[in-house]
Write an enzyme that holds these catalytic residues in place. Structure first.
Site, PDB file in Angstrom:
ATOM      1  N   THR A  33      -1.612  -5.625   2.406  1.00 56.33           N
ATOM      2  CA  THR A  33      -1.010  -5.750   3.889  1.00 56.33           C
ATOM      3  C   THR A  33      -2.117  -5.367   4.523  1.00 56.33           C
ATOM      4  O   THR A  33      -3.263  -4.827   4.603  1.00 56.33           O
ATOM      5  CB  THR A  33      -0.106  -4.604   3.917  1.00 56.33           C
ATOM      6  OG1 THR A  33       1.256  -4.794   3.238  1.00 56.33           O
ATOM      7  CG2 THR A  33       0.398  -4.683   5.476  1.00 56.33           C
ATOM      8  N   GLY A  34      -2.209  -6.335   5.767  1.00 55.63           N
ATOM      9  CA  GLY A  34      -3.170  -6.395   6.805  1.00 55.63           C
ATOM     10  C   GLY A  34      -3.778  -7.771   7.115  1.00 55.63           C
ATOM     11  O   GLY A  34      -3.232  -8.772   6.316  1.00 55.63           O
ATOM     12  N   ASP A  89      -6.306  -5.956  -1.623  1.00 54.98           N
ATOM     13  CA  ASP A  89      -5.753  -5.407  -0.471  1.00 54.98           C
ATOM     14  C   ASP A  89      -7.011  -5.291   0.275  1.00 54.98           C
ATOM     15  O   ASP A  89      -8.168  -4.937  -0.242  1.00 54.98           O
ATOM     16  CB  ASP A  89      -5.033  -3.948  -0.627  1.00 54.98           C
ATOM     17  CG  ASP A  89      -4.108  -3.688   0.144  1.00 54.98           C
ATOM     18  OD1 ASP A  89      -4.211  -4.300   1.486  1.00 54.98           O
ATOM     19  OD2 ASP A  89      -3.293  -2.677  -0.087  1.00 54.98           O
ATOM     20  N   ALA A  91      -8.987  -2.680   3.464  1.00 53.75           N
ATOM     21  CA  ALA A  91      -8.856  -1.104   3.608  1.00 53.75           C
ATOM     22  C   ALA A  91      -9.581  -1.047   4.895  1.00 53.75           C
ATOM     23  O   ALA A  91     -10.198  -1.799   5.593  1.00 53.75           O
ATOM     24  CB  ALA A  91     -10.020  -0.577   2.682  1.00 53.75           C
ATOM     25  N   LYS A 102      -6.976   4.138   3.888  1.00 55.14           N
ATOM     26  CA  LYS A 102      -5.889   2.904   3.829  1.00 55.14           C
ATOM     27  C   LYS A 102      -4.787   3.510   4.837  1.00 55.14           C
ATOM     28  O   LYS A 102      -4.553   4.624   4.952  1.00 55.14           O
ATOM     29  CB  LYS A 102      -5.541   2.376   2.621  1.00 55.14           C
ATOM     30  CG  LYS A 102      -6.731   1.477   2.016  1.00 55.14           C
ATOM     31  CD  LYS A 102      -6.279   0.890   0.652  1.00 55.14           C
ATOM     32  CE  LYS A 102      -4.906  -0.209   0.940  1.00 55.14           C
ATOM     33  NZ  LYS A 102      -4.878  -0.778   2.036  1.00 55.14           N
ATOM     34  N   GLY A 104      -4.056   1.734   7.822  1.00 55.21           N
ATOM     35  CA  GLY A 104      -4.367   1.452   9.062  1.00 55.21           C
ATOM     36  C   GLY A 104      -2.876   0.626   9.746  1.00 55.21           C
ATOM     37  O   GLY A 104      -2.373   0.461  10.994  1.00 55.21           O
ATOM     38  N   GLY A 105      -2.322  -0.235   8.694  1.00 57.95           N
ATOM     39  CA  GLY A 105      -1.351  -1.076   9.019  1.00 57.95           C
ATOM     40  C   GLY A 105       0.062  -0.270   8.597  1.00 57.95           C
ATOM     41  O   GLY A 105       1.102  -0.864   8.898  1.00 57.95           O
ATOM     42  N   GLU A 111       1.283   0.562  -0.745  1.00 64.06           N
ATOM     43  CA  GLU A 111       0.103   0.256  -1.063  1.00 64.06           C
ATOM     44  C   GLU A 111      -0.648   1.012  -2.257  1.00 64.06           C
ATOM     45  O   GLU A 111      -1.144   0.521  -3.242  1.00 64.06           O
ATOM     46  CB  GLU A 111      -1.203   0.340  -0.052  1.00 64.06           C
ATOM     47  CG  GLU A 111      -0.940  -1.017   0.982  1.00 64.06           C
ATOM     48  CD  GLU A 111      -1.625  -0.873   2.312  1.00 64.06           C
ATOM     49  OE1 GLU A 111      -1.697  -1.802   3.058  1.00 64.06           O
ATOM     50  OE2 GLU A 111      -1.898   0.183   2.682  1.00 64.06           O
TER      51      GLU A 111
HETATM   52  C1  5RP Z   1      -2.444  -1.606   5.773  1.00 67.66           C
HETATM   53  C2  5RP Z   1      -3.912  -1.186   5.291  1.00 67.66           C
HETATM   54  C3  5RP Z   1      -4.773  -2.307   5.506  1.00 67.66           C
HETATM   55  O1  5RP Z   1      -5.334  -2.677   4.331  1.00 67.66           O
HETATM   56  C4  5RP Z   1      -5.892  -1.789   6.361  1.00 67.66           C
HETATM   57  O2  5RP Z   1      -5.359  -1.249   7.566  1.00 67.66           O
HETATM   58  C5  5RP Z   1      -6.957  -2.897   6.667  1.00 67.66           C
HETATM   59  O3  5RP Z   1      -6.499  -3.862   7.540  1.00 67.66           O
HETATM   60  P1  5RP Z   1      -7.362  -5.184   8.120  1.00 67.66           P
HETATM   61  O4  5RP Z   1      -7.609  -5.894   6.849  1.00 67.66           O
HETATM   62  O5  5RP Z   1      -6.177  -6.017   9.083  1.00 67.66           O
HETATM   63  O6  5RP Z   1      -8.475  -4.476   8.816  1.00 67.66           O
HETATM   64  O7  5RP Z   1      -4.284  -0.167   4.681  1.00 67.66           O
HETATM   65  O8  5RP Z   1      -1.543  -0.270   5.650  1.00 67.66           O
END
Ligand code: 5RP
Length: 262
Positions: A33-34, A89, A91, A102, A104-105, A111
């Site tokens: 996700t992200g 995925d 990070a 992990k 942030g989303g 995950e």
């Molecule tokens: C979501 C996550 C994402 O992988 C992480 O936040 C990185 O996001 P992005 O690729 O948008 O920088 O852990 O829960």
């Protein structure tokens, strides 16, 4: 179309494009996700459509599930898949041992479950995600809504005895209301600045009643595919101890680059 991408988006794209080389016909694939993972889902969708790739995808969030379906990937649940060949995925941070922050989303729980149920976890990242020591990015901790303020107080007390530089704990908001995860929980963000012992912190966090899971991924990631804004990629494999350099040529594709809003 790629000419309109920022260097950071190009870096995310090339990392994703290189990482889908890990996916082979017939595989069960964990879909992260992200924004970086969204590129990967788009790339896989293109391979399904144009190359006849047959895969089953296990998404790690409702938004990834929606995107995967939109691009033509067959979506199944983790219980249907039981075990996965590979998970790809993003990070928020990774260190030299390929330990991660992990969440942030807000999708860290699914995950972590999906990555742990995979033969391999491949992380895709732009160079800004690499750190010497984890902790500059606030560490997300998923907590159940019941008594979350008590859980926060327990967390703050626990942090006093931990090797960290900051101890502020904030409730993640979505506009004016608390953020709700796909599992109906809240996220507490721990502003630690520097985590001296991530393995210890991860274990201690998960002992606190009310904590569902934390965003430290320790010994889960097998390789990082690092993307650069000029098209270079570097693949670091922690098991093989190898570092490979590569380059991805941009090919204009309206389908791939249109309407990406994650
Ligand atoms: C979501 C996550 C994402 O992988 C992480 O936040 C990185 O996001 P992005 O690729 O948008 O920088 O852990 O829960």
């Amino acid at each position: 179309m790629t000419g309109e991408l920022s260097p950071i988006d190009k870096a995310k794209f090339v990392a994703a494009k290189r990482a889908v080389d890990y996916v082979e016909d017939g595989m069960r694939v964990g879909l992260g996700t992200g924004s970086t993972a969204a590129w990967m889902v788009r790339c896989l969708g293109e391979m399904v459509r144009d190359e006849g790739l047959r895969i089953k995808g296990v998404p790690t969030s409702t938004r990834t599930a929606q995107l995967a379906r939109e691009v033509g990937i067959e979506v199944i649940s983790l219980d249907e898949a039981k075990w996965l060949d590979v998970t790809i995925d993003g990070a928020d941070e990774f260190d030299g041992d390929l330990n991660l922050i992990k969440g942030g989303g807000g999708a860290l729980l699914q995950e972590k479950i999906v990555a742990t149920a995979s033969d391999q976890m491949i992380v895709i990242a732009d160079v800004g995600k690499e750190v010497e020591t984890l902790g500059n990015f606030p560490l997300p901790v998923e907590v159940i809504p019941f008594g979350w303020q008590t859980t926060r107080a327990l967390l703050e007390e626990m942090l006093i005895s931990m090797d960290v530089l900051g101890r502020e704990v904030t409730l993640r908001m979505n506009g004016g209301t608390p953020f709700i995860t796909d599992e109906g929980n809240h996220i507490l963000d721990l502003h630690l600045n520097r985590i001296g012992n991530a393995r210890q912190l991860s274990m201690v966090l998960n002992q606190i009643p009310g904590v569902v899971e934390n965003g430290l991924f320790i010994d889960i990631c097998d390789a990082v595919v690092l993307g650069f804004g000029d098209g270079r990629v570097e693949v670091r494999d922690i098991n093989e101890g190898t570092v490979e350099q590569d380059r991805i040529d941009f090919v204009e594709s309206d389908n791939l680059f249109a309407d990406l809003d994650d």
